[in-house]
Design an enzyme around this catalytic site. Sequence first.
Site, short mmCIF file in Angstrom:
data_model
loop_
_atom_site.label_atom_id
_atom_site.label_comp_id
_atom_site.label_asym_id
_atom_site.label_seq_id
_atom_site.Cartn_x
_atom_site.Cartn_y
_atom_site.Cartn_z
N GLY A 45 0.81 -1.15 -0.03
CA GLY A 45 0.11 0.03 -0.17
C GLY A 45 1.03 0.95 -0.05
O GLY A 45 1.44 1.40 -1.10
N SER A 117 6.20 -4.43 -2.46
CA SER A 117 6.09 -3.11 -2.50
C SER A 117 6.19 -2.35 -1.41
O SER A 117 7.26 -2.36 -0.74
CB SER A 117 4.54 -2.99 -3.08
OG SER A 117 4.07 -1.94 -3.72
N TRP A 118 5.21 -1.60 -0.88
CA TRP A 118 5.34 -0.72 0.46
C TRP A 118 5.74 -1.65 1.46
O TRP A 118 6.66 -1.38 2.40
CB TRP A 118 3.89 0.00 0.91
CG TRP A 118 4.15 0.20 2.18
CD1 TRP A 118 3.36 -0.59 3.16
CD2 TRP A 118 4.82 1.15 3.03
NE1 TRP A 118 3.62 0.03 4.38
CE2 TRP A 118 4.36 0.99 4.61
CE3 TRP A 118 5.99 2.18 2.62
CZ2 TRP A 118 5.09 1.82 5.41
CZ3 TRP A 118 6.46 2.82 3.77
CH2 TRP A 118 6.10 2.74 5.06
N ASP A 273 8.37 -3.74 -14.14
CA ASP A 273 7.68 -3.15 -13.12
C ASP A 273 7.96 -1.61 -13.28
O ASP A 273 8.68 -0.93 -12.97
CB ASP A 273 8.32 -3.34 -11.65
CG ASP A 273 7.23 -3.04 -10.55
OD1 ASP A 273 6.76 -1.90 -10.78
OD2 ASP A 273 7.50 -3.56 -9.37
N HIS A 301 4.91 -4.96 -11.81
CA HIS A 301 4.30 -4.83 -10.37
C HIS A 301 3.25 -5.82 -9.74
O HIS A 301 3.15 -6.15 -8.74
CB HIS A 301 4.00 -3.43 -10.03
CG HIS A 301 3.99 -2.95 -8.71
ND1 HIS A 301 5.20 -2.68 -8.05
CD2 HIS A 301 2.71 -2.64 -7.86
CE1 HIS A 301 4.96 -2.23 -6.84
NE2 HIS A 301 3.66 -2.35 -6.69
#
Length: 320
Positions: A45, A117-118, A273, A301
């Site tokens: 996120g 990701s985050w 990505d 991604h």
Amino acid sequence: MDHDPLYPPIEPYEQGMLDVGDGNRVHWEVCGNPRGKPALVVHGGPGSGRSPYARRYFDPERYRVVLFDQRNCGRSTPHASDPAADMRRNTTAYLVADMERLRIRLGVERWLLYGGSWGSTLILAYAEQHPERVSEIVIAGVTTTRRSEIDWLYRGAGRIFPEAWDRFRAGVPESERDGDLVAAYARLTESPDAEVRERATADWCAWEDAVLSQEPHGSPTPYTSRPPLDRLAFVRICAHYFAHGAWLAEGALLRDAHRLAGIPGVLVHGRFDLAAPLGTAWELARVWPDARLVTVEDAGHKGSDTERAEVRAALDAFAG
């Protein structure tokens, strides 16, 4: 690949709410083997909430898998879709402290960390602060949330998708369109006017979808198609974090990667990505000698079956 590379779905055998102070409660769950190797899933996120799908990367006979919803999203409370939810105590440092509090609550000595990701930014922040608590790390989609990475995603990528980026810019007041778009969106998501919040959320998600629009795998609208309240929370939390550079000194996670020495890691990253270009994973692998970088040629991604198989293989290898 034409087969599902993951384990069958499983359900948690234990779950609860962890009181982390200041009125915040963090939801957690545990699945797999109660006597298995501890592993923590750190979602992306920021603000996406935990995904039950992530349970399927782990051999349920060999892992004790913990999932949790970071502050103000998923089943944690208060939920960021509620404008009354106070975001001031939702920062990287608070989330790292929440993870450590959860480890103690569950009686875990050391655990493997998995996320992307985050989630990879939060994993690195936690592991650099508490390296003695981390057995291994597996990351799918490396980010360190430098301001340069944020600037690429919300400005630089506009050179590839100029039409969509123009619409993204048009979502903020005209006087702010040549300034800090992320900060402008962060202000809009805090508006007392529900229509303003909903419009900003829709515009943000449309841009995020556009950046991933050329990837052949996964949903064509991974952000826009989220449930309305989850979407509101996701954008509010994202903008909140990215407007502040995740409260990290620029490049701090790469600078302090020496603290990861002795922790084996596997970094799995899609060649295409555009949301989080491969360069960051390459940089991290160069300063973390115990990490191995796996570049997946058919993934972006959103991943691919090939990428998922690589992640599962890494987790299988670390299961002991």
